[in-house]
Design a protein around this motif. Structure first.
Motif, short mmCIF file in Angstrom:
data_model
loop_
_atom_site.label_atom_id
_atom_site.label_comp_id
_atom_site.label_asym_id
_atom_site.label_seq_id
_atom_site.Cartn_x
_atom_site.Cartn_y
_atom_site.Cartn_z
N LEU A 245 9.67 13.86 21.75
CA LEU A 245 9.88 15.03 22.57
C LEU A 245 11.27 15.00 23.22
N ALA A 246 11.74 13.81 23.58
CA ALA A 246 13.10 13.71 24.10
C ALA A 246 14.11 14.12 23.03
N GLU A 247 13.90 13.67 21.80
CA GLU A 247 14.80 14.05 20.71
C GLU A 247 14.69 15.54 20.41
N ALA A 248 13.50 16.12 20.57
CA ALA A 248 13.33 17.56 20.37
C ALA A 248 14.19 18.35 21.35
N GLY A 249 14.29 17.88 22.60
CA GLY A 249 15.16 18.54 23.55
C GLY A 249 16.61 18.50 23.11
N ARG A 250 17.05 17.37 22.58
CA ARG A 250 18.42 17.27 22.08
C ARG A 250 18.61 18.16 20.85
N GLU A 251 17.59 18.25 20.00
CA GLU A 251 17.66 19.12 18.83
C GLU A 251 17.87 20.58 19.23
N LEU A 252 17.21 21.01 20.29
CA LEU A 252 17.39 22.39 20.74
C LEU A 252 18.84 22.63 21.16
N GLY A 253 19.46 21.62 21.76
CA GLY A 253 20.87 21.75 22.12
C GLY A 253 21.79 21.84 20.92
N ARG A 254 21.31 21.39 19.76
CA ARG A 254 22.11 21.45 18.53
C ARG A 254 21.82 22.69 17.69
N PHE A 255 20.75 23.41 17.99
CA PHE A 255 20.30 24.51 17.14
C PHE A 255 21.26 25.69 17.20
N ASP A 256 21.57 26.27 16.04
CA ASP A 256 22.41 27.46 15.97
C ASP A 256 22.09 28.20 14.68
#
Length: 310
Positions: A216-227
């Motif tokens: 879930l922590a990595e999911a938060g970082r993934e959202l910051g990378r999403f485009d």
């Protein structure tokens, strides 16, 4: 975000005296759920009302939540509207797949396509909320044959500006901290926010504690990378956007921009980022309008289905 006193978050905290304990009972009846294998991917937990003669709708939940926590007030109205309701827990969330691979939004989209295929439910109308909206966009792009129509809610095409990246990274760190003391910490947080000790509150805490903290922590970082902006024009499915009008996690301006980029009709639902469960009656009414706009519901569905309890 309100600061929570650490004493309220620690397991066994009882600053106000002994706390009652309750069985974790859902506030409404939930669709049948089961864990089943998907060849080449693993085992997935899925809710499915199962009617093969109805149009299928796939519900994709948001970050940190399970499908049930995100959609428990929406399952019933969608089923009452004549749809086959399907929802899965994303990897690392709820009862979702535990994988040695790092959490990736693209993998979640591929999971969803594989689940629809195994269930024989493709193409389906796909509804994505918050992080589920990012997954839904990827699903429509990577597996267009699996998506009949697309409804996006409380979400964006990207979170690339520095403030939003900082928000997701900060929240990812908080989620990792909460994972150290999962059950007691969530119960303490909910008490501090004013939730009473009850079977429903316990159910919420237990569902939140199911997630894998590292994923879930990595999911938060993934959202910051999403485009999704580079490939938005390649999405061909009919689409609509349901905007959470008072949202501070995904600002309404981001949601309006998403609708403009996709040339999608925009429907407004009052409430903050949790409007789907905090204001279910008005949220479900806006969702039904969006489903009519993409052709999932016919003209006969003019009256919104009543919201589920809770």
């Amino acid at each position: 975000m309100a600061r929570l006193p650490l004493s309220a978050l620690l397991p066994g905290s009882s600053a106000g005296g002994p706390r009652a304990t309750h069985a974790p009972v859902p506030p409404v009846d939930l669709p049948p759920g089961r864990i089943f294998p998907v060849p080449g991917r693993g085992e997935f937990f899925v809710r499915d009302t199962g009617e093969e003669d109805r149009p299928a709708i796939l519900l994709l939940h948001g970050w940190m939540f399970s499908a049930d926590l995100n959609w428990f007030t929406t399952y019933g109205p969608l089923h009452d509207a004549g749809l086959r309701v399907i929802a899965l827990d994303h990897r690392g969330h709820g009862r979702g797949l535990r994988s040695p691979d790092p959490f990736r939004l693209t993998a979640c989209a591929d999971d969803a396509a594989a689940v629809l295929d195994v269930l024989g439910a493709a193409p389906a109308t796909v509804v994505g909320y918050s992080m589920g909206g990012a997954i839904a966009q990827l699903l429509a792009h990577r597996h267009p044959d699996a998506v009949r129509a697309l409804v996006l809610s409380a979400t964006s095409s990207e979170w690339q500006d520095p403030r939003m990246k900082l928000l997701w990274n900060t929240m990812a760190g908080l989620r990792l901290l909460l994972g150290l003391f999962p059950d007691g910490m969530w119960r303490g947080a909910m008490r501090t926010m004013g939730a009473p000790d009850s079977a429903t509150t316990t159910w919420h805490a237990v569902e939140l504690a199911r997630g894998n903290a590292a994923d879930l922590a990595e999911a938060g970082r993934e959202l910051g990378r999403f485009d999704a902006r580079p490939w938005h024009r390649e999405i061909r499915a009919p689409r609509a956007v349901v905007m959470t009008a008072d949202d501070t996690s995904v600002p309404p301006a981001k949601q309006r921009e998403l609708a403009e980029r996709l040339d999608a009709p925009l429907f407004s639902a009052p409430g903050t980022h949790g409007a789907v469960t905090a204001k279910p009656r008005t949220y479900n009414a806006a969702l039904m309008d969006a489903l009519r706009a993409v052709g999932t519901l016919g003209d006969r569905e003019r009256e919104p289905a009543p919201a589920a309890a809770g």
